[in-house]
Design a protein around this motif. Structure first.
Motif, short mmCIF file in Angstrom:
data_model
loop_
_atom_site.label_atom_id
_atom_site.label_comp_id
_atom_site.label_asym_id
_atom_site.label_seq_id
_atom_site.Cartn_x
_atom_site.Cartn_y
_atom_site.Cartn_z
N LEU A 110 0.83 -1.21 0.00
CA LEU A 110 0.00 0.00 0.00
C LEU A 110 0.86 1.26 0.00
N ASP A 111 1.91 1.27 0.79
CA ASP A 111 2.79 2.44 0.83
C ASP A 111 3.38 2.73 -0.53
N ASN A 112 3.61 1.69 -1.31
CA ASN A 112 4.15 1.88 -2.66
C ASN A 112 3.10 2.38 -3.64
N VAL A 113 1.88 1.87 -3.56
CA VAL A 113 0.88 2.22 -4.59
C VAL A 113 0.10 3.49 -4.26
N VAL A 114 0.09 3.91 -3.00
CA VAL A 114 -0.60 5.15 -2.65
C VAL A 114 0.32 6.32 -2.97
N LEU A 115 -0.03 7.08 -3.99
CA LEU A 115 0.78 8.23 -4.41
C LEU A 115 -0.15 9.42 -4.61
N PHE A 116 -0.09 10.37 -3.69
CA PHE A 116 -0.96 11.53 -3.77
C PHE A 116 -0.61 12.35 -5.02
N GLY A 117 -1.65 12.72 -5.71
CA GLY A 117 -1.49 13.38 -6.99
C GLY A 117 -1.62 12.42 -8.15
N ARG A 118 -1.69 11.13 -7.84
CA ARG A 118 -1.88 10.12 -8.89
C ARG A 118 -2.93 9.09 -8.46
N THR A 119 -2.60 8.19 -7.57
CA THR A 119 -3.58 7.18 -7.15
C THR A 119 -4.43 7.67 -5.99
N ARG A 154 -10.39 -3.39 8.81
CA ARG A 154 -11.42 -2.81 7.94
C ARG A 154 -11.42 -1.28 7.98
N ASN A 155 -11.28 -0.71 9.21
CA ASN A 155 -11.34 0.76 9.25
C ASN A 155 -10.15 1.39 8.51
N TYR A 156 -8.97 0.82 8.69
CA TYR A 156 -7.79 1.36 7.99
C TYR A 156 -7.91 1.19 6.47
N LEU A 157 -8.25 -0.01 6.03
CA LEU A 157 -8.34 -0.25 4.59
C LEU A 157 -9.45 0.55 3.94
N HIS A 158 -10.53 0.80 4.67
CA HIS A 158 -11.60 1.62 4.11
C HIS A 158 -11.11 3.05 3.90
N VAL A 159 -10.37 3.58 4.86
CA VAL A 159 -9.84 4.93 4.72
C VAL A 159 -8.89 5.02 3.53
N ILE A 160 -8.01 4.04 3.39
CA ILE A 160 -7.02 4.07 2.31
C ILE A 160 -7.67 3.82 0.95
N LEU A 161 -8.41 2.72 0.84
CA LEU A 161 -8.93 2.29 -0.47
C LEU A 161 -10.14 3.10 -0.91
N ALA A 162 -11.07 3.35 0.01
CA ALA A 162 -12.30 4.04 -0.37
C ALA A 162 -12.16 5.55 -0.28
N ASP A 163 -11.64 6.05 0.84
CA ASP A 163 -11.58 7.50 1.03
C ASP A 163 -10.44 8.14 0.25
N ALA A 164 -9.24 7.62 0.40
CA ALA A 164 -8.08 8.23 -0.25
C ALA A 164 -8.00 7.91 -1.74
N MET A 165 -8.33 6.65 -2.12
CA MET A 165 -8.15 6.23 -3.50
C MET A 165 -9.45 6.14 -4.28
N ALA A 166 -10.59 6.36 -3.59
CA ALA A 166 -11.90 6.41 -4.24
C ALA A 166 -12.26 5.11 -4.97
N MET A 167 -11.80 3.99 -4.43
CA MET A 167 -12.16 2.70 -5.01
C MET A 167 -13.46 2.21 -4.38
N GLU A 168 -14.11 1.27 -5.04
CA GLU A 168 -15.37 0.71 -4.54
C GLU A 168 -15.03 -0.53 -3.72
N VAL A 169 -15.13 -0.43 -2.41
CA VAL A 169 -14.63 -1.47 -1.51
C VAL A 169 -15.76 -2.32 -0.94
N GLU A 170 -15.54 -3.63 -0.94
CA GLU A 170 -16.45 -4.55 -0.24
C GLU A 170 -15.61 -5.54 0.55
#
Length: 214
Positions: A110-119, A154-170
């Motif tokens: 996650l630290d590698n793929v989360v890039l503000f200004g891109r992902t 779940r709370n951490y991954l929701h923040v990263i994947l849904a909130d920061a990266m705007a992905m559709e998480v289930e």
């Protein structure tokens, strides 16, 4: 061609891992729905990605033309992972709970793929991509349980994947996975078995749902 990015992070292999077993059910169903599809697979336990370094981090915020050789090499490895994420039509992540949170190998990815200004940020490049997380855990952390509030998966991954990266998480949550191995939890084995069955059913329905959406 439809592409699934599948990430596993459990230290256990095969049926010894609840997250891998349920993720495999999802993947198998997804492949049945997409016989010509492509699966990009990363087993972070067998082949962990590099932890984020100062060079890899700073390279993401400066002009590539100014990269030092060390920055260029480190950022190149990040870009490989980022492009896999961006090119995926769906993402599947096995995220077992270790000490109340995700495995360190998954955090490194996650630290590698989360890039503000891109992902991540105002216009995330993987926005809307469906991501299914198999969040297995040895106990139970739902509402009303003694450890409610201690779920930092779940709370951490929701923040990263849904909130920061705007992905559709289930999330798919097989729980009480320690019941068959811990004598003190023996009375919970039936609940574990029910949870396991529901998780596999959820994996099948989720994979089919995504196929119909596509």
């Amino acid at each position: 061609m439809t592409t699934l990015l599948h990430i596993d992070s459990s230290v256990f292999q095969g049926e010894a891992s609840a997250s891998r077993a349920v993720a495999e059910t999802f993947r198998r169903t997804w492949q049945e729905q997409h016989p010509d599809g492509t699966v990009i697979y990363r087993d972070l336990a067998k082949e962990p990605v590099p932890h984020l370094t100062a060079e890899a981090h700073t390279a993401g915020f400066v002009d590539p033309a100014t990269h030092t050789p060390e920055q260029a090499a480190a950022f190149g490895r990040r870009l490989e992972l980022i492009r896999e994420l961006e090119e995926a039509d769906a993402v599947l992540i096995g995220a077992p709970m270790y000490n109340y949170t995700i495995p360190s190998t998954l955090k490194a990815w996650l630290d590698n793929v989360v890039l503000f200004g891109r992902t991540a940020g105002e216009a995330p490049s993987a926005k809307g991509t469906p991501v299914t997380v198999v969040a297995s855990r040895g106990g139970s952390y739902g509402p009303g349980t003694p450890k409610e509030g201690n779920d930092y998966v779940r709370n951490y991954l929701h923040v990263i994947l849904a909130d920061a990266m705007a992905m559709e998480v289930e999330f798919i949550v097989p729980e009480l996975t320690m019941a068959p191995h811990n004598p003190a939890m023996s009375e919970l084995v039936p609940l574990y078995e029910s949870s396991r069955e529901r998780a596999h059913q959820h994996a099948v329905s989720r994979a089919r749902q995504l196929a119909h959406q596509g």
